[in-house]
Design an enzyme around this catalytic site. Sequence first.
Site, mmCIF file in Angstrom:
data_model
loop_
_atom_site.group_PDB
_atom_site.id
_atom_site.type_symbol
_atom_site.label_atom_id
_atom_site.label_comp_id
_atom_site.label_asym_id
_atom_site.label_seq_id
_atom_site.Cartn_x
_atom_site.Cartn_y
_atom_site.Cartn_z
ATOM 1 N N ASP A 1 -16.982 -38.516 -53.057
ATOM 2 C CA ASP A 1 -18.067 -37.538 -53.182
ATOM 3 C C ASP A 1 -17.875 -36.942 -54.581
ATOM 4 O O ASP A 1 -16.754 -36.611 -54.970
ATOM 5 C CB ASP A 1 -17.870 -36.458 -52.109
ATOM 6 C CG ASP A 1 -18.974 -35.416 -52.130
ATOM 7 O OD1 ASP A 1 -19.617 -35.238 -51.088
ATOM 8 O OD2 ASP A 1 -19.172 -34.755 -53.173
ATOM 9 N N SER A 2 -18.948 -36.799 -55.330
ATOM 10 C CA SER A 2 -18.765 -36.422 -56.744
ATOM 11 C C SER A 2 -18.258 -35.000 -56.922
ATOM 12 O O SER A 2 -17.900 -34.602 -58.035
ATOM 13 C CB SER A 2 -20.051 -36.645 -57.539
ATOM 14 O OG SER A 2 -20.989 -35.626 -57.315
ATOM 15 N N THR B 1 -24.868 -37.045 -56.913
ATOM 16 C CA THR B 1 -25.755 -36.253 -57.769
ATOM 17 C C THR B 1 -25.140 -34.913 -58.173
ATOM 18 O O THR B 1 -25.503 -34.351 -59.211
ATOM 19 C CB THR B 1 -27.096 -35.985 -57.054
ATOM 20 O OG1 THR B 1 -26.822 -35.325 -55.815
ATOM 21 C CG2 THR B 1 -27.858 -37.260 -56.809
ATOM 22 N N THR C 1 -23.640 -39.806 -52.305
ATOM 23 C CA THR C 1 -24.508 -39.986 -51.136
ATOM 24 C C THR C 1 -25.058 -41.394 -51.019
ATOM 25 O O THR C 1 -25.188 -41.942 -49.920
ATOM 26 C CB THR C 1 -25.705 -39.008 -51.233
ATOM 27 O OG1 THR C 1 -25.198 -37.697 -51.143
ATOM 28 C CG2 THR C 1 -26.704 -39.224 -50.131
HETATM 29 N N1 ASP Z 1 -22.163 -34.544 -52.412
HETATM 30 C C1 ASP Z 1 -22.827 -35.728 -52.924
HETATM 31 C C2 ASP Z 1 -22.135 -36.148 -54.188
HETATM 32 O O1 ASP Z 1 -22.369 -35.573 -55.215
HETATM 33 C C3 ASP Z 1 -24.262 -35.468 -53.151
HETATM 34 C C4 ASP Z 1 -25.031 -36.640 -53.689
HETATM 35 O O2 ASP Z 1 -24.544 -37.706 -53.959
HETATM 36 O O3 ASP Z 1 -26.237 -36.483 -53.849
HETATM 37 O O4 ASP Z 1 -21.341 -37.052 -54.163
#
Ligand code: ASP
Length: 338
Positions: A57-58, A89, A13
């Site tokens: 995106d993780s 995250t 994100t």
């Molecule tokens: N979907 C995002 C990720 O994990 C969420 C984030 O970064 O907070 O890449």
Amino acid sequence: MKPRILLIYTGGTIGMMANPNTGELQPLDFVYMHQQIPEIARLALEVIPISIAQPIDSSHMNPSHWVELVELIEHHEPHVDGFVILHGTDTMAYTASAISFMIQGLSKPIVFTGSQLPVGILRSDGKENILAALEIAGKKQADGNAALQEVAVFFQSKLFRGNRVSKISAHQFDAFDSPNYPILGVAGVDIKIHANQLLEQHAAGVTYSKTLDQRVGLVKLYPGINLEAYGSVFNPAVHRAVVIEAFGSGNTPNHEAFAKVLSDYVRQGGIILTISQCTSGSIQPGKYASGHLLAQLGAWNGTDLTTEAAVTKLMWYLGNHAHPSPAEFSLVVAGECA
Ligand code: ASP
């Protein structure tokens, strides 16, 4: 000379922007993200920004990305004082745990951070998180050694051990916690590192491991679970080990059909690792009669490992030990459990 910090962007994100057609957030090029935080240039650090080949995106993270990170760190380690890794995250706790097992004995900090809102958004938590993570990574002790010498996650003013942390909120800025281990530090008016909570690095030096065995499964128990429906999970040719998130201190149902699936799996050479689905506390095999089944089957005791640390420690351990043993697995290698 200013401490040199390698800032590795993996996506998430923090560097995303809304797609104008769909409104969905998508990872962007690192150049854009870096431009959003000109304050980095004002830190008393030399920050060297790089990106993994394909920022993601993780949710798309997998063990090959962990190997890519280990290779990047190994390549740059002789020339820098520390690392900050920008990561989504959602799976940050998995990557931080995996890296803590794959890179051991490093006397330099590896600090993961990310954000709940993209840096391009005015109220973003990203800027604060990156700037504090960089400062922490550049922090030195009086003797010139790094103040932090382990893999950590920094989020919303708190510094956690990387393999003790879990994401606990999808919408609060305060998105991480490590209920089974105290925080390693805090960024308030000053940045404070709690030296008594830190991992002690031994003189043996750093080791990098790039072999992981992905044949690890994960099953969370619930009342009424029908384990017979999990046939290919409890198949040793598919999963050499299965992590079972048991109830409380390691309790399970004990009816015949449930026990048979597990005992067949163990008889065929499968490994069961028991952890608790409670976020704090530890496995205590002899506490309740309903905790006997897993102990009787020779399940390995995951004590107070998080799910993220249990899965990644098994991948690392099985990838690097030809003759797995519960005693060897239970040795604490990176402060991951009690
Ligand atoms: N979907 C995002 C990720 O994990 C969420 C984030 O970064 O907070 O890449």
